[in-house]
Design an enzyme around this catalytic site. Structure first.
Site, PDB file in Angstrom:
ATOM      1  N   CYS A   1      47.361  48.473  39.589  1.00  0.00           N
ATOM      2  CA  CYS A   1      47.319  47.004  38.933  1.00  0.00           C
ATOM      3  C   CYS A   1      45.807  46.999  38.502  1.00  0.00           C
ATOM      4  O   CYS A   1      44.771  47.694  39.044  1.00  0.00           O
ATOM      5  CB  CYS A   1      47.510  46.115  39.816  1.00  0.00           C
TER       6      CYS A   1
ATOM      7  N   CYS B   1      32.473  31.263  31.755  1.00  0.00           N
ATOM      8  CA  CYS B   1      33.164  32.230  32.426  1.00  0.00           C
ATOM      9  C   CYS B   1      32.612  33.585  31.822  1.00  0.00           C
ATOM     10  O   CYS B   1      33.306  34.764  32.245  1.00  0.00           O
ATOM     11  CB  CYS B   1      34.617  32.173  32.420  1.00  0.00           C
TER      12      CYS B   1
END
Length: 484
Positions: A77, A440
């Site tokens: 992943c 962010c």
């Protein structure tokens, strides 16, 4: 520097993708499978003008921060790229990364960057899981029967690919999200449901998104499909409901006593052959079209398409820092830009209300469902000193200035790409005393700090907040003051 050359490196930094970064004779080299503090011999595999890439030939000395990865899907992943680094070291690294970018891109010689605000227990923190669904494509058998190539896989993309890694569990996602994924996987197997395949533009299931209100236990499941419905949908709703209801109740910690339940089942229609996850049309299949989250004293109504911070525990710390930097007395006019469902603005409005001031919050957001949610959230919480407008801030702000509205505080919380110059120009025209910037992405934050500096605003300090433990991402709050 040449391809094939062996160099000795001390890893001093890491990329967002998890590659270690060292220097050989001032030449930056990116090396996989390393963490800050490692000393390695690396073979150069690719050489550019000012940087290159290498692979580890020999690890000379392990970093004191190195640890064993905790997830069986690590390196499959593309998610938790910092797993082999101890958590406290991640916090120090993220502080350094923010400071470096503000210095290099923002033009601030010695920026004040506070310590990164971390989590006590940095696991199972995400309230939104976005999981691609794959059955590998389609095969047509004799008689025209169409079947999937392999069993359903629901999980996350492999790094730099669209190959779906089937994840039975994830230590960042909520347990209801992974329980819902197991139920969908079983349903697809039993009812022979195919996934969408971009090559032939056929197949049904594209994505599963699970939003978990960790403060109330309410769960929303959004299924993104290439079609108008799901065969035997009632069966799927029942399977999802049972799976989520069976999630054990925590006996201690921030989720102690919370019982989870499926409150909303939504179908999102996306027939476009693009990489965009969500389509524009949502159909409520069961329950309510929204769920309710509670953070502190406030409640928030969340719809399928609206933005909401993914880590509620850290969100409280993030917004606490916003309030600290805004330092509201109670009678200010606050502009909340890129306001989403109104969370930051409502925290500010509630703070001013508690101080018995006559201040107000005006929020601007381009996503209409989010604006509806924001106004609804103001009503839910009995907040009358906040209103939200649907539109582009760079277009709406000049109208406000022309009508005589000037801001005392502007709060910016843009997407990863940062703010457009036109928006920052419009902000400057409202002449706020303070700008609180929530970001962010440290690079675009630093770029915008530089632009605001040219517009008469002085950088004071920044505080990173670790909203995304074990990943290469970090949130940051910055305070800027109008220059005298």
């Amino acid at each position: 520097m040449e391809k094939g050359q062996i160099v000795e490196l001390t890893i001093e930094d890491m990329s967002k993708e998890g590659q270690g970064i060292g220097k050989a004779d001032g030449f930056a080299v990116f090396v996989k499978d390393t963490v800050v503090g490692d000393v390695v011999e690396a073979e150069m595999t690719k050489v550019k003008k000012n940087y290159g890439f290498g692979r580890v030939v020999k690890r000379i000395e392990d970093s004191p921060s190195r640890q064993e990865a905790f997830c069986p899907y690590y390196k499959q992943c593309g998610g938790c790229v910092y797993q082999e680094m101890e958590y406290e070291s991640q916090l120090k690294l993220k502080r350094k990364q923010v400071a470096d970018k503000i210095k290099r891109i923002g033009g601030i010689v010695e920026p004040v960057v506070r310590e990164t605000i971390g989590m006590d227990e940095p696991f199972y923190y995400r309230n939104k899981a976005s999981m691609p669904v794959s059955t590998g494509g389609l095969i047509t058998k004799k008689g025209g029967i169409v079947e999937p190539i392999h069993e359903p896989r629901i999980g996350f993309y492999q790094a730099k690919s669209h190959e779906v890694i089937d994840c039975e569990y994830c230590m960042l996602q909520s347990e209801p999200a992974m329980a819902a994924a197991r139920a969908l996987r079983q349903f697809m197997e039993e009812d022979n449901i195919t996934s969408y395949d971009t090559r032939w533009e056929k197949g049904l299931m594209r994505h599963m998104i699970v939003r978990t209100a960790l403060g109330t236990g309410q769960v929303m499941v959004i299924l993104v499909v290439n079609g108008k419905g799901i065969p035997n949908a009632a069966k799927l709703v029942e399977m999802l409901s049972e799976a989520i209801f069976d999630v054990p109740v925590y006996e201690e910690g921030p989720l102690a006593g919370i019982e989870f339940s499926l409150e909303s089942m939504v179908l999102n229609i996306n027939k476009k052959n693009t990489s965009e996850i969500l389509g524009e049309e949502c159909i409520t299949l069961a329950g309510s079209p929204t769920i309710i989250e509670q953070v502190g004293d406030l409640k928030f109504e969340i719809s399928p398409l609206s933005f909401y911070q993914v880590n509620p525990e850290q969100m409280k710390k993030l917004y606490g820092k916003v309030l600290e930097y805004a330092d509201l007395k109670g009678d200010e006019t606050v502009l909340d830009l890129y306001c989403g469902v109104g969370t930051i603005g409502l925290f500010c409005a509630d703070d001013m209300r508690k101080k018995s001031g006559g201040g107000s919050v005006i929020g601007i957001e381009t996503v209409k469902p989010a604006v509806i949610d924001a106004n609804r959230n103001a009503v839910i919480n009995g907040i009358v000193n906040a209103r939200y407008i649907c539109g582009r801030a760079e277009e709406e702000l000049p109208k406000m200035v022309d009508s005589g509205i000037h801001a005392d505080v502007v709060i910016l919380d843009p997407p990863r790409a940062g703010c457009k110059v036109e928006l920052l120009e419009a902000v400057a025209k409202t002449m706020p005393e303070k700008v609180v910037y929530v970001s962010c992405d440290a690079a675009t934050l630093a770029r915008d700090i530089n632009i605001l500096s040219d517009m008469g605003y002085e950088f004071i300090e920044a505080t990173p907040v670790d909203m995304f433990p074990w990943t290469g991402h970090v949130e940051c709050v910055v305070i800027l003051h109008k220059k005298i």
